[in-house]
Write a protein that holds these residues in place. Structure first.
Motif, PDB file in Angstrom:
ATOM      1  N   LYS A  20      31.956  48.686  16.610  1.00 49.63           N
ATOM      2  CA  LYS A  20      32.594  48.798  17.919  1.00 49.63           C
ATOM      3  C   LYS A  20      31.834  49.828  18.740  1.00 49.63           C
ATOM      4  O   LYS A  20      31.475  50.878  18.231  1.00 49.63           O
ATOM      5  CB  LYS A  20      34.056  49.237  17.771  1.00 49.63           C
ATOM      6  N   VAL A  21      31.612  49.496  20.006  1.00 50.74           N
ATOM      7  CA  VAL A  21      30.885  50.390  20.898  1.00 50.74           C
ATOM      8  C   VAL A  21      31.535  50.336  22.281  1.00 50.74           C
ATOM      9  O   VAL A  21      32.007  49.285  22.709  1.00 50.74           O
ATOM     10  CB  VAL A  21      29.381  50.033  20.950  1.00 50.74           C
ATOM     11  N   LYS A  22      31.562  51.478  22.932  1.00 47.73           N
ATOM     12  CA  LYS A  22      32.157  51.563  24.266  1.00 47.73           C
ATOM     13  C   LYS A  22      31.272  50.833  25.283  1.00 47.73           C
ATOM     14  O   LYS A  22      30.049  50.923  25.249  1.00 47.73           O
ATOM     15  CB  LYS A  22      32.323  53.018  24.714  1.00 47.73           C
ATOM     16  N   HIS A  23      31.942  50.125  26.199  1.00 49.01           N
ATOM     17  CA  HIS A  23      31.264  49.453  27.295  1.00 49.01           C
ATOM     18  C   HIS A  23      31.825  50.008  28.595  1.00 49.01           C
ATOM     19  O   HIS A  23      33.045  49.998  28.794  1.00 49.01           O
ATOM     20  CB  HIS A  23      31.491  47.938  27.224  1.00 49.01           C
ATOM     21  N   LYS A 142      30.726  56.397  11.618  1.00 51.96           N
ATOM     22  CA  LYS A 142      30.210  56.402  12.977  1.00 51.96           C
ATOM     23  C   LYS A 142      28.748  56.818  12.939  1.00 51.96           C
ATOM     24  O   LYS A 142      28.371  57.710  12.183  1.00 51.96           O
ATOM     25  CB  LYS A 142      31.022  57.381  13.827  1.00 51.96           C
ATOM     26  N   VAL A 143      27.937  56.145  13.739  1.00 52.35           N
ATOM     27  CA  VAL A 143      26.527  56.503  13.885  1.00 52.35           C
ATOM     28  C   VAL A 143      26.188  56.549  15.373  1.00 52.35           C
ATOM     29  O   VAL A 143      26.863  55.939  16.199  1.00 52.35           O
ATOM     30  CB  VAL A 143      25.570  55.514  13.165  1.00 52.35           C
ATOM     31  N   VAL A 163      26.504  51.244  28.006  1.00 55.16           N
ATOM     32  CA  VAL A 163      26.729  51.156  26.552  1.00 55.16           C
ATOM     33  C   VAL A 163      26.794  52.573  25.982  1.00 55.16           C
ATOM     34  O   VAL A 163      25.892  53.376  26.202  1.00 55.16           O
ATOM     35  CB  VAL A 163      25.593  50.381  25.843  1.00 55.16           C
ATOM     36  N   GLY A 164      27.860  52.860  25.243  1.00 56.37           N
ATOM     37  CA  GLY A 164      28.006  54.175  24.628  1.00 56.37           C
ATOM     38  C   GLY A 164      26.993  54.402  23.524  1.00 56.37           C
ATOM     39  O   GLY A 164      26.436  53.454  22.963  1.00 56.37           O
ATOM     40  N   ASP A 165      26.758  55.664  23.194  1.00 58.46           N
ATOM     41  CA  ASP A 165      25.812  56.004  22.133  1.00 58.46           C
ATOM     42  C   ASP A 165      26.432  55.888  20.743  1.00 58.46           C
ATOM     43  O   ASP A 165      25.771  55.505  19.785  1.00 58.46           O
ATOM     44  CB  ASP A 165      25.275  57.430  22.316  1.00 58.46           C
ATOM     45  N   ASP A 166      27.713  56.253  20.616  1.00 55.58           N
ATOM     46  CA  ASP A 166      28.383  56.234  19.313  1.00 55.58           C
ATOM     47  C   ASP A 166      28.850  54.828  18.966  1.00 55.58           C
ATOM     48  O   ASP A 166      29.460  54.143  19.791  1.00 55.58           O
ATOM     49  CB  ASP A 166      29.576  57.188  19.299  1.00 55.58           C
ATOM     50  N   VAL A 167      28.559  54.428  17.742  1.00 58.50           N
ATOM     51  CA  VAL A 167      28.953  53.113  17.259  1.00 58.50           C
ATOM     52  C   VAL A 167      29.850  53.320  16.039  1.00 58.50           C
ATOM     53  O   VAL A 167      29.455  53.962  15.065  1.00 58.50           O
ATOM     54  CB  VAL A 167      27.714  52.271  16.868  1.00 58.50           C
ATOM     55  N   LYS A 168      31.066  52.799  16.118  1.00 60.06           N
ATOM     56  CA  LYS A 168      31.990  52.868  14.986  1.00 60.06           C
ATOM     57  C   LYS A 168      31.688  51.712  14.038  1.00 60.06           C
ATOM     58  O   LYS A 168      31.503  50.574  14.467  1.00 60.06           O
ATOM     59  CB  LYS A 168      33.439  52.765  15.459  1.00 60.06           C
ATOM     60  N   LEU A 169      31.637  52.018  12.754  1.00 60.57           N
ATOM     61  CA  LEU A 169      31.409  51.015  11.721  1.00 60.57           C
ATOM     62  C   LEU A 169      32.728  50.743  11.027  1.00 60.57           C
ATOM     63  O   LEU A 169      33.427  51.678  10.627  1.00 60.57           O
ATOM     64  CB  LEU A 169      30.385  51.518  10.708  1.00 60.57           C
ATOM     65  N   LEU A 170      33.087  49.475  10.871  1.00 62.95           N
ATOM     66  CA  LEU A 170      34.317  49.068  10.224  1.00 62.95           C
ATOM     67  C   LEU A 170      34.023  47.905   9.295  1.00 62.95           C
ATOM     68  O   LEU A 170      33.701  46.811   9.755  1.00 62.95           O
ATOM     69  CB  LEU A 170      35.365  48.652  11.263  1.00 62.95           C
TER      70      LEU A 170
END
Length: 178
Positions: A20-23, A142-143, A163-170
């Motif tokens: 998941k990444v912020k838009h 998170k990366v 596009v946000g820099d932080d990417v949540k991993l699930l």
């Protein structure tokens, strides 16, 4: 308690690899990989200390939008043609609570490898109707995408980040004992 000793392989039919990444900083886009593989090698009576390995085909990325998926596969992001796989190899798998673990390892995206720390919740072990022993895990972390060379960026007219820099991993993963 069932012994977990031995090799386990990811069951792709019962697993999901999502991010998941912020838009525009106001909403979240969810993506996933549809082609992946992984193993867990346990040498004890519990999963603690197990060796975990995982790969995903970068060309299998999907966000349910073909234009965006094409952009993610391009050189601006995963560069799937040059780097067809991303990978993870554990360095430690440590029990932190009753059904909780910390999984540390090296995540490689494109030609960049960085250590990541992931939270793991073990959902339990069951035997399916066909006699296969399965174990379930929920994994999160998170990366920062830019640390892996996924640098594409744009700013809106109003100054917002696209596009946000932080990417949540699930990851919801089911593995089958081999």
């Amino acid at each position: 308690m069932t012994s977990v000793k031995g090799k386990w392989a990811i069951d792709p039919m019962h697993s999901e690899i999502q991010f998941k990444v912020k838009h525009l900083v106001i909403s979240t886009v969810t993506g996933s990989f549809t082609a992946f593989d992984g193993t867990v090698d346990a040498d004890g009576e519990e999963f603690e200390g197990a060796k975990v390995a995982f790969t995903a085909d970068t060309a299998s990325v999907t966000t349910n939008n073909s234009d965006r998926d094409g952009h993610l596969k391009s050189g601006d992001f995963f560069d799937a043609e040059t780097y067809p796989k991303l990978s993870f190899e554990s360095t430690s798998f440590t029990k932190t609570g009753d059904d909780e673990y910390e999984l540390k390892g090296n995540l490689t995206i494109k030609d960049v490898t960085k250590e990541v720390s992931l939270k793991v919740e073990h959902g339990g072990i069951m035997v399916d109707p066909y006699g296969n022993t399965k174990a379930g895990f929920e994994i999160s972390g998170k990366v920062n995408r830019k640390e892996y060379g996924l640098n594409w960026s744009a700013v809106t007219e109003a100054g917002g980040v696209v596009v946000g820099d932080d990417v949540k991993l699930l990851l919801n993963v089911q593995v089958a004992k081999q």
